[in-house]
Design an enzyme around this catalytic site. Structure first.
Site, PDB file in Angstrom:
ATOM      1  N   HIS A 122      -0.682  -0.228 -11.784  1.00 48.67           N
ATOM      2  CA  HIS A 122      -1.520   0.090 -10.629  1.00 48.67           C
ATOM      3  C   HIS A 122      -2.704  -0.854 -10.600  1.00 48.67           C
ATOM      4  O   HIS A 122      -3.240  -1.222 -11.656  1.00 48.67           O
ATOM      5  CB  HIS A 122      -2.016   1.544 -10.719  1.00 48.67           C
ATOM      6  CG  HIS A 122      -2.605   2.063  -9.450  1.00 48.67           C
ATOM      7  ND1 HIS A 122      -3.911   1.789  -9.071  1.00 48.67           N
ATOM      8  CD2 HIS A 122      -2.083   2.828  -8.455  1.00 48.67           C
ATOM      9  CE1 HIS A 122      -4.155   2.376  -7.914  1.00 48.67           C
ATOM     10  NE2 HIS A 122      -3.071   3.016  -7.527  1.00 48.67           N
ATOM     11  N   ASP A 182       3.858   6.500  -7.337  1.00 43.40           N
ATOM     12  CA  ASP A 182       4.906   6.102  -6.393  1.00 43.40           C
ATOM     13  C   ASP A 182       6.291   6.195  -7.020  1.00 43.40           C
ATOM     14  O   ASP A 182       7.279   6.466  -6.334  1.00 43.40           O
ATOM     15  CB  ASP A 182       4.657   4.670  -5.907  1.00 43.40           C
ATOM     16  CG  ASP A 182       3.351   4.532  -5.149  1.00 43.40           C
ATOM     17  OD1 ASP A 182       3.144   5.324  -4.225  1.00 43.40           O
ATOM     18  OD2 ASP A 182       2.540   3.648  -5.483  1.00 43.40           O
ATOM     19  N   HIS A 216       0.847  -1.195   0.000  1.00 40.57           N
ATOM     20  CA  HIS A 216       0.000   0.000   0.000  1.00 40.57           C
ATOM     21  C   HIS A 216       0.879   1.240   0.000  1.00 40.57           C
ATOM     22  O   HIS A 216       1.236   1.750  -1.055  1.00 40.57           O
ATOM     23  CB  HIS A 216      -0.932  -0.059   1.211  1.00 40.57           C
ATOM     24  CG  HIS A 216      -2.039   0.954   1.211  1.00 40.57           C
ATOM     25  ND1 HIS A 216      -2.228   1.874   0.205  1.00 40.57           N
ATOM     26  CD2 HIS A 216      -3.031   1.191   2.123  1.00 40.57           C
ATOM     27  CE1 HIS A 216      -3.276   2.622   0.479  1.00 40.57           C
ATOM     28  NE2 HIS A 216      -3.777   2.240   1.641  1.00 40.57           N
TER      29      HIS A 216
END
Length: 431
Positions: free
Chosen positions: A306, A364, A265
């Site tokens: 993702h 990210d 996460h």
């Protein structure tokens, strides 16, 4: 006329009619609640095909690559608003007027200090404790400071809780870093913006003030906006589930932080930097690309693809531009590690293997690069995520408790253990 679907049974049992609900956007939802009254429930590990609540806060379309906060595209908010406006929007459903924004900013500034005794909570940790462990512990400990007289079913009380959390979490985050580094705690300054104040508490020392670079402050503010909410992910669902019992809100947010800390996460951006460290040099990228394409190799490129977005993550486009702005402002375009990251990005956007599998660089991938460039250590990356996501968590918690139809969360299970059996005294048991 409302649409329905009829569930029929092969054994001739009476059929069950289920209503179909349609939101503002998105896939129609079959309301399965009538199944419970008939003695059935559904099995959905990971809740990937289950709507757990109704919400008017955030909408995601993974196929189209869309992210809306209260109906506003993330692109418009990231470039035209600041984090304080977005926090207000998430909490109240509308963008603030100039007067409303000023009152909100004043309230957040008023609540930014921590209770003096909370320093003792920090000092109870080992200096080497991970900053996320400190964040979770200190945030949970707030429930001991703000509990008496709180009525979570009073809208005004929930608003105060929301303001306290949005205001204090940056202080908690910066102090977690300072404690880890063995440096004195730096108190907030109300004259600074939200992002500037955090940078001041992170990087100032008693012997030298830190003047936030406006390019870096704007980049950080934009990152906070991009991470502020993301629908019913693991951490947000955790906050809602904990809050559904009427638990103290500070404990609920600490529970969300604990869920966020998982590497699947909130830890993904830290994993990107570890991957770049492992690669070591741009010349080794082809070797790692080859490994990523080899199904027999356990290596995976971090920061690509993702679970929700099957198109490019809309946040990634924004943060990619922000990444270049930060690298230019710090004159880091030629840094070896950043050159590696940019070469990986180029390959992913051009190589048919990545394109066909929709393995685009995600948010990210870029956020870790920005944080490292700004001097934020990788141990703080998930802390930064938690700081930004606090606004969404409290908005979701507030929305849930304001819903008159809300009830305590209680998922069911498919039991696969032993059938009933008789107890055998210990002296009579055989191996």
């Amino acid at each position: 006329m409302k649409k329905t679907v009829t569930l029929t049974f092969s054994d001739g049992s009476p059929p069950i009619e289920l209503p179909i609900e349609q939101g503002t956007y998105g896939t129609p939802v079959i309301d399965i609640r009538p199944l419970g009254a008939k003695g059935y429930f559904t099995h959905d590990p990971g809740f990937t095909a289950t709507s757990s609540c109704t919400s008017a806060i955030t909408y995601i379309d993974g196929e189209q690559g869309l992210l809306y906060y209260r109906g506003y595209p993330i692109e418009e908010l990231a470039y035209k608003a600041d984090h304080m406006e977005v926090c207000y929007l998430l909490l109240h459903g509308e963008l603030p007027t100039a007067a409303q924004k000023q009152a909100f900013v004043d309230s957040i500034s008023h609540h930014s200090m921590l209770h003096d005794q909370m320093e003792n909570v920090f000092r109870g940790f080992r200096r080497s404790a991970h900053p996320m462990a400190v964040m979770i512990g200190v945030t949970g400990a707030m429930s001991a400071f703000y509990h008496e007289g709180m009525d979570i079913f009073d809208a005004r009380h929930r608003e105060i809780v929301a303001h306290r959390l949005i205001a204090k979490i940056p202080t908690v985050a910066a102090w977690a870093y300072k404690f880890n580094e063995g440096q004195p705690f730096i108190y907030p300054r109300n004259r600074l913006s939200y992002a500037e104040n955090f940078m001041h508490m992170m990087f100032s020392t008693p012997c030298e003030d830190y003047e936030p670079n406006p390019v870096l402050a704007r980049a950080l503010d934009r990152i906070f906006i991009l991470h502020a909410d993301h629908e019913q992910n693991a951490s947000t669902s955790t906050v809602r589930l904990a809050g559904s019992s009427g638990a103290n809100p500070y404990a609920c947010i600490a529970a969300g932080m604990a869920s966020l800390w998982g590497p699947l996460h909130g830890g993904a951006n830290e994993a990107v930097l570890k991957m770049l460290d492992e690669m070591g040099d741009v010349s080794r990228i082809p070797e790692f690309i080859k490994r990523a394409k080899d199904k027999s190799d356990s290596f995976r490129l971090m920061g690509f693809g993702h679970r929700v977005y099957k198109n490019m993550d809309p946040r990634a486009r924004i943060i990619r531009q922000t990444c270049y702005e930060v690298l230019d402002a710090l004159d880091l375009r030629d840094d070896p590690q950043f050159r590696m990251a940019m070469e990986l990005e180029r390959i992913a956007l051009e190589d048919e293997y990545f394109i066909s599998r929709k393995l685009y660089p995600n948010v990210d991938f870029y956020s870790g690069i920005i944080f490292r460039a700004m001097g934020i250590p990788s141990s703080m990356f998930t802390v930064m995520f938690a700081l930004a996501r606090t606004a969404g968590w409290v908005a979701q918690w507030n929305e849930m408790l304001a819903d008159p139809a809300h009830k305590i969360g209680r998922p069911r299970q498919l039991y696969t253990g032993p059938a009933r059996r008789e107890f055998v005294p210990i002296g009579e048991r055989t191996a």
